[in-house]
Design a protein around this motif. Structure first.
Motif, PDB file in Angstrom:
ATOM      1  N   ASN A 280     -68.271  56.244 -10.803  1.00 35.99           N
ATOM      2  CA  ASN A 280     -69.254  57.088  -9.900  1.00 35.99           C
ATOM      3  C   ASN A 280     -69.512  56.297  -8.638  1.00 35.99           C
ATOM      4  N   ALA A 281     -68.569  55.386  -8.008  1.00 35.46           N
ATOM      5  CA  ALA A 281     -68.867  54.886  -6.774  1.00 35.46           C
ATOM      6  C   ALA A 281     -70.122  54.253  -6.764  1.00 35.46           C
TER       7      ALA A 281
ATOM      8  N   ARG B  40     -74.592  52.111  -3.417  1.00 35.03           N
ATOM      9  CA  ARG B  40     -73.763  53.476  -3.638  1.00 35.03           C
ATOM     10  C   ARG B  40     -72.473  53.088  -2.709  1.00 35.03           C
ATOM     11  N   LEU B  41     -71.440  53.501  -3.400  1.00 32.18           N
ATOM     12  CA  LEU B  41     -70.063  53.295  -2.317  1.00 32.18           C
ATOM     13  C   LEU B  41     -69.561  54.308  -2.053  1.00 32.18           C
ATOM     14  N   ALA B  42     -68.795  54.379  -1.032  1.00 39.40           N
ATOM     15  CA  ALA B  42     -67.916  55.482  -0.474  1.00 39.40           C
ATOM     16  C   ALA B  42     -66.994  56.086  -1.442  1.00 39.40           C
TER      17      ALA B  42
ATOM     18  N   GLU C   4     -61.730  59.077  -4.934  1.00 33.56           N
ATOM     19  CA  GLU C   4     -60.954  59.680  -6.025  1.00 33.56           C
ATOM     20  C   GLU C   4     -61.885  60.375  -7.001  1.00 33.56           C
ATOM     21  N   GLY C   5     -62.094  61.681  -6.396  1.00 35.96           N
ATOM     22  CA  GLY C   5     -63.173  62.428  -7.319  1.00 35.96           C
ATOM     23  C   GLY C   5     -64.379  61.737  -7.035  1.00 35.96           C
ATOM     24  N   GLY C   6     -65.393  61.507  -8.177  1.00 32.63           N
ATOM     25  CA  GLY C   6     -66.435  60.765  -7.841  1.00 32.63           C
ATOM     26  C   GLY C   6     -66.571  59.362  -7.896  1.00 32.63           C
ATOM     27  N   ASN C   7     -65.249  58.978  -8.237  1.00 31.86           N
ATOM     28  CA  ASN C   7     -65.113  57.429  -8.248  1.00 31.86           C
ATOM     29  C   ASN C   7     -64.718  56.742  -6.952  1.00 31.86           C
ATOM     30  N   GLN C   8     -64.753  55.462  -6.828  1.00 34.19           N
ATOM     31  CA  GLN C   8     -64.056  54.500  -5.862  1.00 34.19           C
ATOM     32  C   GLN C   8     -62.919  53.938  -6.323  1.00 34.19           C
ATOM     33  N   LEU C   9     -61.856  54.021  -5.431  1.00 33.58           N
ATOM     34  CA  LEU C   9     -60.375  53.198  -5.963  1.00 33.58           C
ATOM     35  C   LEU C   9     -60.243  52.406  -4.872  1.00 33.58           C
ATOM     36  N   HIS C  10     -59.723  50.980  -5.356  1.00 37.90           N
ATOM     37  CA  HIS C  10     -59.213  50.185  -4.474  1.00 37.90           C
ATOM     38  C   HIS C  10     -60.198  50.000  -3.050  1.00 37.90           C
TER      39      HIS C  10
ATOM     40  N   TYR D 182     -70.493  48.462   0.766  1.00 42.01           N
ATOM     41  CA  TYR D 182     -70.517  47.364   0.064  1.00 42.01           C
ATOM     42  C   TYR D 182     -71.521  46.482   0.645  1.00 42.01           C
ATOM     43  N   PRO D 183     -72.224  45.769   0.028  1.00 47.70           N
ATOM     44  CA  PRO D 183     -73.390  44.628   0.788  1.00 47.70           C
ATOM     45  C   PRO D 183     -72.493  43.539   1.391  1.00 47.70           C
ATOM     46  N   GLY D 184     -73.221  42.809   2.394  1.00 43.33           N
ATOM     47  CA  GLY D 184     -72.798  41.547   2.876  1.00 43.33           C
ATOM     48  C   GLY D 184     -71.487  41.694   3.566  1.00 43.33           C
ATOM     49  N   ALA D 185     -71.271  41.049   4.579  1.00 44.68           N
ATOM     50  CA  ALA D 185     -69.909  41.058   5.333  1.00 44.68           C
ATOM     51  C   ALA D 185     -69.121  39.921   4.473  1.00 44.68           C
ATOM     52  N   VAL D 186     -67.566  40.002   4.861  1.00 44.14           N
ATOM     53  CA  VAL D 186     -66.597  39.321   4.105  1.00 44.14           C
ATOM     54  C   VAL D 186     -65.672  38.794   5.055  1.00 44.14           C
TER      55      VAL D 186
END
Length: 335
Positions: free
Chosen positions: A80-81, A91-93, A96-102, A136-140
């Motif tokens: 569900n991302a 909440r992520l982008a 893949e459907g309602g999920n997040q992939l890679h 995603y939270p935070g910078a990396v």
């Protein structure tokens, strides 16, 4: 010192490639997606490609099969991302459907990295992921260093974060140790695994670790893909490594019909095994390769997919005081 090849401007991106060389191996890296475009064995008169790749470097700008990339910030699927972190729902982008992939639609696989040759046999890739990228939270700050040494390839992946955030990377090459002209059903895979992650109806781990016995992906004894899957249905599953194994020793061995073998040494808790069932059939593979289903197998050491939503899985949350580090080593030889 390895040289940088400039492939020109494509869709607003200047594509660059670095070609590394040891006595027995060569490897080329692209700055887009941190892609391993080619990996070749030069031994016993061989000039054999060991991974699938596009003939045209610009094809990696779309790359729907994630061929050769570094996948992340979080490899695999997140249900569900979204996930909870420190009492807050993140909440992520979705991609893949309602999920997040890679890692989402503009994950590490589809961005431009800095690329720098270090020696004739090593190079460094770098990428700054800003806070909020793909949700995603935070910078990396990511660093991937690739080093060849005789018959071995090592990937060292490091991530330094500005605040607690999930990180789980995967190197996503499609291996075909026979050069890529024939499917991988006759390749044998042996894995020091104890179980696998059970999937829900959207191919996301549901939190259960099941026994491998009597399944089509029990690779503990070193069986061929065709033997375990005579109907050629394909495999896309995350195996769980033996927790008592010695991490300095190989976790897996992939062997071609003629005896060329790749051993995989990793510090991760498991690996996704994917026989490319969803890889689009495409023209223009390098060295006459056929690109399509079952023409390669991905062996992707990583943290457990969807670990952010499964408290019983090993955590993939990284904090500023302890950077993320993953080491992956591939060794090639004849048996």
């Amino acid at each position: 010192m390895a040289q940088i090849v400039n492939h020109g401007l494509h869709q607003g991106h200047i594509l660059k490639e670095v070609c590394l060389r040891s006595d027995r191996l060569s490897l080329s890296l692209l700055n887009f997606g941190a892609v391993t475009r080619d990996l070749r064995l030069h031994d016993q008169g061989e000039n054999r490609s060991l991974v699938l790749g596009f003939r045209n470097p610009a094809d990696y700008l779309t790359n729907p099969g994630y061929m050769g990339v570094i996948a992340g910030r979080v490899a695999g699927r997140i249900k569900n991302a979204r996930f909870a972190l420190d009492g807050q729902m993140v909440r992520l982008a979705e991609n893949e459907g309602g999920n997040q992939l890679h890692g989402g639609p503009s994950g590490l696989s589809h961005v431009l990295w800095g690329i720098e040759p270090l020696t004739s046999a090593s190079a460094r890739l770098t990428y700054h992921s800003p806070e909020g990228e793909n949700g995603y939270p935070g910078a990396v700050d990511f660093t991937v260093t690739v080093t060849l040494d005789e018959f071995s390839v090592e990937y060292e992946m490091i991530a330094s974060v500005s605040q607690p955030t999930p990180i789980s990377l995967a190197q996503h090459s499609y291996y075909n140790l026979s050069g890529g002209q024939q499917a991988i059903w006759d390749h044998r895979l042996q894995v020091d695994a104890t179980g696998y992650l059970v999937l829900d109806d959207t191919n996301v781990p549901n939190g259960t670790i099941a026994d491998l016995s009597d399944t089509g992906f029990d690779f503990r004894l070193g069986r061929s893909f065709g033997e375990l899957d005579p109907e050629h249905q394909g495999c896309d599953i995350n195996l769980v490594f033996d927790t008592d194994r010695t991490q300095a020793l190989p976790a897996a061995k992939l062997t071609a019909p003629d005896g060329l073998q790749m051993t995989v040494t990793t510090d991760q808790p498991g690996a996704q095994i994917y026989t490319a069932g969803g890889l689009p059939t495409q023209p223009e593979g390098h060295s006459g390769q056929i690109l399509g289903p079952a023409m390669g197998v991905c062996f992707e050491p990583q943290g457990f997919p969807n670990a952010v939503n499964q408290p019983d899985f090993p955590s993939v949350i990284v904090s500023p005081d302890v950077p993320y580090v993953q080491k992956l080593r591939l060794d090639f030889g004849w048996i």
